[in-house]
Enzyme design. Structure first.
Site, PDB file in Angstrom:
ATOM      1  N   HIS A  12      -0.849   4.778 -11.290  1.00  0.00           N
ATOM      2  CA  HIS A  12      -0.584   3.794 -12.010  1.00  0.00           C
ATOM      3  C   HIS A  12      -1.721   3.888 -13.301  1.00  0.00           C
ATOM      4  O   HIS A  12      -2.848   3.671 -13.125  1.00  0.00           O
ATOM      5  CB  HIS A  12      -0.984   2.544 -11.388  1.00  0.00           C
ATOM      6  CG  HIS A  12      -0.735   1.255 -11.937  1.00  0.00           C
ATOM      7  ND1 HIS A  12      -1.980   0.402 -12.094  1.00  0.00           N
ATOM      8  CD2 HIS A  12       0.197   0.554 -12.550  1.00  0.00           C
ATOM      9  CE1 HIS A  12      -1.452  -0.591 -12.828  1.00  0.00           C
ATOM     10  NE2 HIS A  12      -0.056  -0.505 -12.990  1.00  0.00           N
ATOM     11  N   HIS A  54      -0.502   0.178 -22.144  1.00  0.00           N
ATOM     12  CA  HIS A  54      -0.073  -1.104 -21.356  1.00  0.00           C
ATOM     13  C   HIS A  54       0.368  -1.955 -22.041  1.00  0.00           C
ATOM     14  O   HIS A  54       1.504  -2.904 -21.889  1.00  0.00           O
ATOM     15  CB  HIS A  54      -1.021  -1.237 -20.237  1.00  0.00           C
ATOM     16  CG  HIS A  54      -0.337  -2.412 -19.443  1.00  0.00           C
ATOM     17  ND1 HIS A  54      -0.675  -3.707 -19.473  1.00  0.00           N
ATOM     18  CD2 HIS A  54       0.339  -2.107 -18.476  1.00  0.00           C
ATOM     19  CE1 HIS A  54       0.075  -4.321 -18.422  1.00  0.00           C
ATOM     20  NE2 HIS A  54       0.672  -3.300 -17.795  1.00  0.00           N
TER      21      HIS A  54
END
Ligand code: CA
Length: 310
Positions: A12, A54
């Site tokens: 992740h 992100h």
């Protein structure tokens, strides 16, 4: 019911439990720790380049406020989309911080400054190919199209651009394994229909929407190969001595979908979980998910190799 293949370790934002998220060093570490897939969140710059980052805004993990004072929008935030790639290249990436400057994960790598930068999607894929070449070990990529509706309102077709970049990089010979993920179902359906993409798609599902019904899962199975639900849609806390779980994993498997829940963090356990091992045991051994997004790829790798041998 578990599916036949071994569950995948999806890093992740890289090994972001150890190094600043979405930096190439975090990807290299995740690769070295045995991740099967490395995740890329993708947003667009002002000059239409795609970067691995992100947030839509730069505030929480870069030094943009000190380097480009006055470039924020009326809402007070600095947007990736308002900067050219060459400007973004001058930013330093560091640990994620709250609005008062406090570290969001105090136990993690604390250093900020100019050591780490923002890669483009194409640069990162070339970097990963280099790691594969040098080690002989395969790894896949797992890009996410971030907020395509917002990007469209900003004048860019992010989904189409991501497909374009993948076509000339990850899908070029020899092709790398790819999962393409998005929260927006309309976008994935459009990419399947309009661009006839043959990549495996992952429908992300936020916990605020609740557990999808069998009928909704069937619809998803019409355009996607997997769901990426919040782990909160599967684990609901303690129930006496055991864990309260939903039927989502079995329901999705019945619809023919793989299940890759997010996000598994050893330093931020869900309520009622005593250890990361207990959490991994529930999802990997008892519920039989097909992969999981984790900030700590090494811990998931060790668990799978020890308890779910090939
Ligand atoms: Ca993501």
């Amino acid at each position: 019911m578990a599916s036949a293949a071994r569950p995948l370790v999806i890093a992740h934002r890289g090994a972001c439990g150890y190094l600043p998220e979405h930096t190439l060093v975090a990807k290299a570490l995740a690769f070295g720790q045995g991740a099967d897939y490395l995740e890329q969140d993708v947003v667009a710059t002002r000059d239409g380049e795609l970067v691995v980052f992100h947030d839509l805004t730069l505030d929480e993990v870069t030094d943009v406020a000190t380097r480009f004072p006055g470039r924020q929008r009326a809402d007070g935030h600095f947007y990736c989309r308002d900067f050219d790639l060459e400007e973004l290249r001058t930013l330093g990436v560091g640990p994620r911080r709250g609005s008062a400057g406090e570290l969001q994960h105090p136990g993690r790598f604390p250093e900020s400054g100019g050591r780490f930068g923002i890669p483009t999607l194409a640069e990162e894929i070339r970097f990963i190919r280099g790691l594969i070449h040098a080690s002989g070990r395969a790894v896949g990529i797992y890009p996410e199209i971030k907020d395509p509706a917002w990007h469209r309102a900003e004048g860019i077709d992010l989904g189409a651009r991501v497909l374009q970049v993948l076509e000339s990089t990850a899908c070029a010979d020899p092709p790398m394994p790819v999962f393409l993920q998005c929260f927006d179902p309309a976008e994935l359906q459009r990419l399947r229909r309009e661009f006839n993409s043959q990549l495996p798609f992952v429908q992300l599902i936020n916990s605020i929407y609740g557990q999808p019904s069998a009928r909704e899962l069937e619809t998803i199975a019409g355009y996607a190969q997997a769901i990426g639900p919040s782990l909160k849609l599967i684990y609901r806390g303690r129930a006496g001595k055991g864990a309260a779980t939903t039927t989502l994993v079995d329901d999705a498997h019945s619809a023919g979908l793989l299940v890759h829940p997010y996000t598994f963090r050893s330093d931020d356990l869900p309520v009622g979980m005593a250890s990361f091992g207990e959490l991994l045991d529930l999802f990997l051994r008892q519920l039989g998910v097909d992969g999981l997004f984790t900030d700590f790829p090494d811990l998931a790798r060790v668990f799978i190799d020890r308890h779910l041998p090939a």
